[in-house]
Design a protein around this motif. Sequence first.
Motif, mmCIF file in Angstrom:
data_model
loop_
_atom_site.group_PDB
_atom_site.id
_atom_site.type_symbol
_atom_site.label_atom_id
_atom_site.label_comp_id
_atom_site.label_asym_id
_atom_site.label_seq_id
_atom_site.Cartn_x
_atom_site.Cartn_y
_atom_site.Cartn_z
ATOM 1 N N ARG A 339 0.828 -1.204 0.000
ATOM 2 C CA ARG A 339 0.000 0.000 0.000
ATOM 3 C C ARG A 339 0.864 1.256 0.000
ATOM 4 O O ARG A 339 0.530 2.255 -0.626
ATOM 5 N N GLY A 340 1.995 1.193 0.706
ATOM 6 C CA GLY A 340 2.850 2.369 0.823
ATOM 7 C C GLY A 340 3.811 2.554 -0.349
ATOM 8 O O GLY A 340 4.508 3.560 -0.414
ATOM 9 N N GLY A 341 3.845 1.579 -1.246
ATOM 10 C CA GLY A 341 4.708 1.715 -2.415
ATOM 11 C C GLY A 341 6.160 1.320 -2.165
ATOM 12 O O GLY A 341 7.050 1.751 -2.889
ATOM 13 N N TYR A 342 6.422 0.489 -1.165
ATOM 14 C CA TYR A 342 7.782 0.046 -0.890
ATOM 15 C C TYR A 342 8.117 -1.189 -1.716
ATOM 16 O O TYR A 342 7.362 -2.153 -1.717
ATOM 17 N N CYS A 343 9.278 -1.142 -2.388
ATOM 18 C CA CYS A 343 9.701 -2.294 -3.192
ATOM 19 C C CYS A 343 10.533 -3.219 -2.329
ATOM 20 O O CYS A 343 11.729 -2.978 -2.115
ATOM 21 N N MET A 344 9.903 -4.244 -1.809
ATOM 22 C CA MET A 344 10.599 -5.207 -0.968
ATOM 23 C C MET A 344 10.465 -6.588 -1.580
ATOM 24 O O MET A 344 9.428 -6.930 -2.141
ATOM 25 N N MET A 345 11.507 -7.390 -1.382
ATOM 26 C CA MET A 345 11.518 -8.748 -1.941
ATOM 27 C C MET A 345 10.324 -9.562 -1.477
ATOM 28 O O MET A 345 9.807 -10.384 -2.232
ATOM 29 N N SER A 346 9.895 -9.335 -0.235
ATOM 30 C CA SER A 346 8.794 -10.137 0.290
ATOM 31 C C SER A 346 7.522 -9.913 -0.525
ATOM 32 O O SER A 346 6.671 -10.803 -0.602
ATOM 33 N N VAL A 347 7.396 -8.740 -1.142
ATOM 34 C CA VAL A 347 6.215 -8.451 -1.954
ATOM 35 C C VAL A 347 6.439 -8.872 -3.405
ATOM 36 O O VAL A 347 5.615 -9.556 -3.998
ATOM 37 N N THR A 348 7.574 -8.439 -3.985
ATOM 38 C CA THR A 348 7.762 -8.627 -5.430
ATOM 39 C C THR A 348 8.375 -9.975 -5.791
ATOM 40 O O THR A 348 8.048 -10.531 -6.833
ATOM 41 N N HIS A 349 9.285 -10.475 -4.954
ATOM 42 C CA HIS A 349 9.958 -11.743 -5.260
ATOM 43 C C HIS A 349 10.007 -12.609 -4.008
ATOM 44 O O HIS A 349 11.073 -12.787 -3.397
ATOM 45 N N PRO A 350 8.873 -13.153 -3.602
ATOM 46 C CA PRO A 350 8.823 -13.869 -2.325
ATOM 47 C C PRO A 350 9.765 -15.065 -2.236
ATOM 48 O O PRO A 350 10.373 -15.299 -1.195
ATOM 49 N N ALA A 351 9.914 -15.788 -3.335
ATOM 50 C CA ALA A 351 10.794 -16.970 -3.296
ATOM 51 C C ALA A 351 12.244 -16.539 -3.104
ATOM 52 O O ALA A 351 12.989 -17.149 -2.326
ATOM 53 N N LEU A 352 12.627 -15.460 -3.782
ATOM 54 C CA LEU A 352 13.985 -14.930 -3.637
ATOM 55 C C LEU A 352 14.235 -14.489 -2.204
ATOM 56 O O LEU A 352 15.304 -14.727 -1.639
ATOM 57 N N CYS A 353 13.221 -13.856 -1.624
ATOM 58 C CA CYS A 353 13.306 -13.370 -0.244
ATOM 59 C C CYS A 353 13.694 -14.517 0.687
ATOM 60 O O CYS A 353 14.638 -14.397 1.479
ATOM 61 N N ARG A 354 13.011 -15.631 0.570
ATOM 62 C CA ARG A 354 13.271 -16.758 1.476
ATOM 63 C C ARG A 354 14.596 -17.434 1.155
ATOM 64 O O ARG A 354 15.336 -17.847 2.058
#
Lengths: 447, 193
Positions: A339-354
């Motif tokens: 909602r806030g417009g933050y580009c974080m791996m957990s949102v955009t690339h969840p598999a990469l994040c983990r």
Amino acid sequence: MAASPHTLSSRLLTGWVGGCVWYLEGRAMQESPREFMHLFRSVRKQWMTFQHFTFLRRMYVTQLNRSLNQQVKRKPEPTASPFLERSSLAQAKAETCAMRPLPPPHLPLSRKPNDKELLELESASVIEGSLDVGRETKDEKQWKEMKLHLDDLPGVLARLSKIKLTALVVSTTSAGFALAPGPFDLPCFLLTFVGTGLASCAANSINQFFEVPFDSNMNRTKNRPLVRGQISPLLAVSFATCCAVPGVALLTWGVNPLTGALGVFNIFLYTCCYTPLKKISIANTWVGAVVGAIPPVMGWTAATGSLDAGAFLLGGILYSWQFPHFNALSWGLREDYSRGGYCMMSVTHPALCRRVALRHCLALIGLSAAAPVLDVTTWTFPAISLPINLYISYLGFRFYVDADRKSSRKLFFCSLWHLPLFLLLMLTCKRPPGATCAGGDSGLPTW
Amino acid sequence: MAALRPCRRALVSPLCRAFSGPGCQLAPERAGERRDTAPSRVSGFCPPRKSCHDWIGPPDKHSNLRPVHFYVPENESPLEQKLRKLRQETQEWNQQFWANQNLTFCREKEEFIRSRLKAKGLELRTGSGQKATLDAEEMADFYKEFLSKNFQKHMCYNRDWYKRNFAITFFMGKVALERVWNKLRPKQRKTST
């Protein structure tokens, strides 16, 4: 997740700092004259008391807020009585407001209704009026005067500078200083401690200055001082400047120019690279990891005056630690980030994040094995740190496989105690002087 | 937040253009469109007469931003007026953006949940009458999609926000210096005579 990490982390911090300070005191007793011991003990007492006091005060405030409704100081009664009907209340307020040189408020009666409509409007507004007046009066109580009281200033500045995070940053710098080879130099240590603390306060204040509307929209950050209007942006920037200038000056001229340069670079990296990058690309996480890695390097360069392999090892350890810590935390904040417009791996690339979190948990095992190779610690260290490293790797693996909130929380909380314990074990296994393969002269501080 | 109904477009457009870069001409038009979708909060709040400070209110239910009621001193200088107008206008602009952003988010989230539940063949409400929800992993697709859809909008907003924030802080500094100078000047006259 909001309340518990803070109380847990402050307990850990007290324990961790206590452990660190105990070790440093031990070193001081062996190497420095007795005069320093007295000073050291009094500093330690004051600091421990401050930490305990802050912790207790926070617990008290949390309890107080839970048991009572927050008492807002009543503002003086307005000229108009609050028990008028809604339409006349609006008019009365218009009059009182118009007397002060303000642009007139928009009245809901600006359109021209016919008689029947007007009667209906009046009757409806009478019924609504009493409810609305009640709501409005309650609403009015929540308005606060934007006047800075000097009593509140220390608390406000502490929150502005993210004092708890600053304390953690300064502890990693202290660990870097303590792990560096050479005799322990108390004045140099204190200057590094204060200089790094001031630099961290400055960076955190500027970060909050940039992020006001975003912080307002996230649960974790909505009570920050600039969001609540407890301090003006000008004062926040002035405070940041008043911290950065003496902080960097202390590091550059009181310690050595290399440490000063690293301090300036870290402030720049955090405020001008990491903060804007959070909205642009997921690369912000890697930049943020470097920001977290630099303080222990600064501690090392403060003690030795040079960037040795040991400095890079410590930086590498903190760098790797950031990933399981932050990636696990960000897993539960995906809605707010989106909602806030933050580009974080957990949102955009969840598999990469983990994957990245697990990768860096395993890297910590490798880095602990590199410590004796680089003469920072003895071989005892990889052995005794193996259980905790294996545990965090196991939790990283669970997070990778399960990808749910439960596993992310477990990994996050583990990272909070893993780092202090890891650094403490490093300190206890530090390679004793004279047993180094690198040789005696490793850049002692010149003063 | 009393009193900000004078034609918003007249206030928003020139200042928006002044602060938007060449790539961000979207801002004034968007503000115009958004006026219909996101109602701005008008509070009847009026601070006490004795107070000569700004007042800050509770967070707005749509934008989560706290409105500020600006104090207008009797002998307001042109610089102080410029600062106040800039802050008022920025407040309006921020309010519009975030209220619209949050309302759009909620609306699209509801639509997403509805469509997913329909695809699964489930009802919108469970047997006990409570609203059916999707779990965090199913919502992740929505969060990713929403973020990428609004990326450009956020880029423009961020650029504008940084410019405005710097401008406001800079003018605050100028006003503070002006006030200090005004305080010192009568003293100088006294010492010279």
